[in-house]
Design a protein around this motif. Structure first.
Motif, short mmCIF file in Angstrom:
data_model
loop_
_atom_site.label_atom_id
_atom_site.label_comp_id
_atom_site.label_asym_id
_atom_site.label_seq_id
_atom_site.Cartn_x
_atom_site.Cartn_y
_atom_site.Cartn_z
N GLN A 1 49.63 43.22 29.51
CA GLN A 1 48.80 42.89 30.66
C GLN A 1 49.58 42.97 31.96
O GLN A 1 50.78 42.66 32.02
N ARG A 2 48.89 43.41 32.99
CA ARG A 2 49.49 43.59 34.32
C ARG A 2 48.48 43.21 35.39
O ARG A 2 47.28 43.15 35.13
N ASP A 3 48.97 42.97 36.58
CA ASP A 3 48.11 42.61 37.70
C ASP A 3 47.44 43.87 38.28
O ASP A 3 48.00 44.98 38.21
N ALA A 4 46.26 43.68 38.82
CA ALA A 4 45.61 44.77 39.54
C ALA A 4 46.41 45.09 40.80
O ALA A 4 47.16 44.25 41.32
N SER A 5 46.22 46.29 41.32
CA SER A 5 47.01 46.74 42.46
C SER A 5 46.69 45.97 43.74
O SER A 5 47.53 45.85 44.64
N GLY A 6 45.48 45.45 43.86
CA GLY A 6 45.06 44.78 45.09
C GLY A 6 44.50 45.74 46.11
O GLY A 6 44.04 45.31 47.19
N PHE B 1 44.84 45.55 32.54
CA PHE B 1 44.71 45.02 33.90
C PHE B 1 43.91 43.72 33.87
O PHE B 1 42.78 43.70 33.36
N ARG B 2 44.50 42.68 34.40
CA ARG B 2 43.86 41.36 34.36
C ARG B 2 42.72 41.29 35.38
O ARG B 2 42.95 41.47 36.58
N ASP C 1 41.23 38.75 36.53
CA ASP C 1 41.35 37.63 37.47
C ASP C 1 42.35 37.90 38.59
O ASP C 1 42.54 37.05 39.46
N THR C 2 43.00 39.07 38.58
CA THR C 2 43.91 39.42 39.68
C THR C 2 43.25 40.39 40.67
O THR C 2 43.90 40.81 41.62
N GLU D 1 41.54 51.27 38.41
CA GLU D 1 42.95 50.90 38.32
C GLU D 1 43.65 51.74 37.26
O GLU D 1 44.82 52.13 37.42
#
Length: 350
Positions: free
Chosen positions: A52-57, A206-207, A209-210, A266
């Motif tokens: 799992q990783r954070d979204a890029s934003g 891709f999480r 919640d991010t 993403e």
């Protein structure tokens, strides 16, 4: 008395070859017929959580949530009110604004005119298009925005194919109509386009919640900092459960369909995914069981154990590079051979 024993020895020699043939043929048919989908989907959840990783934003979700329904009004809003939302987003100077709505029917003429004017005033606006509906391939519906809206905006296909569990594992790059090819919403959000009906695998590592989320109510009332939208891709979509459009996000639970489009975007932004299918895993398993039967004993058991671990761990490593492989057809072959050898061993001991 020698003849019966000879026949027993001869049939015993043929038994491993027959067992191997059954395992390979059934494993191949299992993969070819698509029977791996149910088991494969279960196995995919674990790598997603490990990787799992954070979204890029870079993509901001403008949610039509419960707060927006309470403070702005019941859905659907008057077209003029929605036009205000388009203008406020446009004033924040985003990279683009994408709307997970289609506006296919006419409403009050004055309200429709306000929405059309807002679409004309703002640059780089995309609205939804829907080609098919129904199970499997579905049937052609061709639901598109009214011409007065479509002439001032781009269109993106929001159609997605879900399975028996209401999960979406793949998204098409685009949809072909009789007149034109329309990119998918995920392709528009990511800027990665392919003029093809091919589908790509969504990487649910891709999480969700991010993903940055702003309530449409806060933006319209000035409570949200509009500077957060500057230079970003803003996607407006329903997030209230009362508005429907709910899907099961594998490994994460039920959520709005707009999250699937964002995670698909993403995925494309990280790297164009490659799906190698089930055949490589099957061939690895086939080579392993043939060699294991020839080796026999502990070495054969060790080889099949190693092949099983490889099939379970390799996808975990490959998916970090956006390479997806199915392994259940290969595991089917290894399990079949392992169980058959165990039964034969017990019979010999008996």
């Amino acid at each position: 008395m020698r003849w019966p024993f000879r026949r027993n020895r001869e049939s015993g020699a043929k038994r491993p070859a027959r067992m191997l043939a059954w395992a390979l043929v059934l494993g191949f048919l299992y993969g070819l017929a698509g029977g791996i989908e149910y088991d494969e989907n279960i196995l995919r959840v674990a790598p997603n959580h490990i990787n799992q990783r954070d979204a890029s934003g870079d993509i901001v979700l403008m949610g039509i949530d419960e707060k927006a329904l309470r403070e702005v009004g019941r859905w659907p809003w008057p077209r003029g009110r929605y036009a205000e939302l388009i203008d406020v987003i446009g004033a924040a100077k985003p990279k683009q604004q994408v709307h997970d709505f289609m506006f296919p029917e006419a409403s009050n003429p004055e309200e429709d005119a306000k929405l059309a004017a807002a679409l004309e005033r703002n640059d780089k606006v995309t609205i939804g298009y829907f080609l098919r509906a129904g199970a499997q391939g579905g049937q052609v519906e061709d639901v598109r925005p009214l011409p007065m809206f479509a002439r001032h905006a781009q269109m993106a296909s929001i159609g997605i194919r879900y399975n028996y569990a209401n999960e979406v594992w793949t998204i098409p790059y685009s949809a072909q109509t009789e007149q034109e090819r329309i990119p998918s919403l995920a392709s528009v959000l990511s800027g990665v386009r392919l003029e093809s009906d091919k589908e790509f695998r969504v990487n649910y590592a891709f999480r969700p919640d991010t993903i940055p989320v702003v309530s449409a109510a806060d933006l319209l009332t000035g409570k949200a900092d509009a500077n957060r939208l500057a230079g970003k891709t803003v996607v407006v979509g329903p997030t209230s459960i009362r508005l429907g459009d709910q899907y099961k996000l594998p490994g994460w639970g039920m959520t709005s369909g707009v999250y699937i489009h964002i995670i698909g975007a993403e995925t494309l932004s990280a790297r164009r995914p490659t799906d190698v299918g089930w055949l490589p895993g099957f061939l690895l398993a086939a080579a392993s069981v043939i060699a294991a039967v020839k080796l026999g004993g502990r070495r054969g058991v060790g080889l099949m154990t190693g092949a099983s671990l490889a099939l379970l761990t390799l996808p975990l490593l490959l998916e970090r590079s956006q390479i997806f492989a199915d392994v259940t057809a290969g595991l089917f072959v290894i399990v079949w051979v392992s169980v058959s050898l165990s039964i034969n061993q017990m019979k010999r001991r008996g």
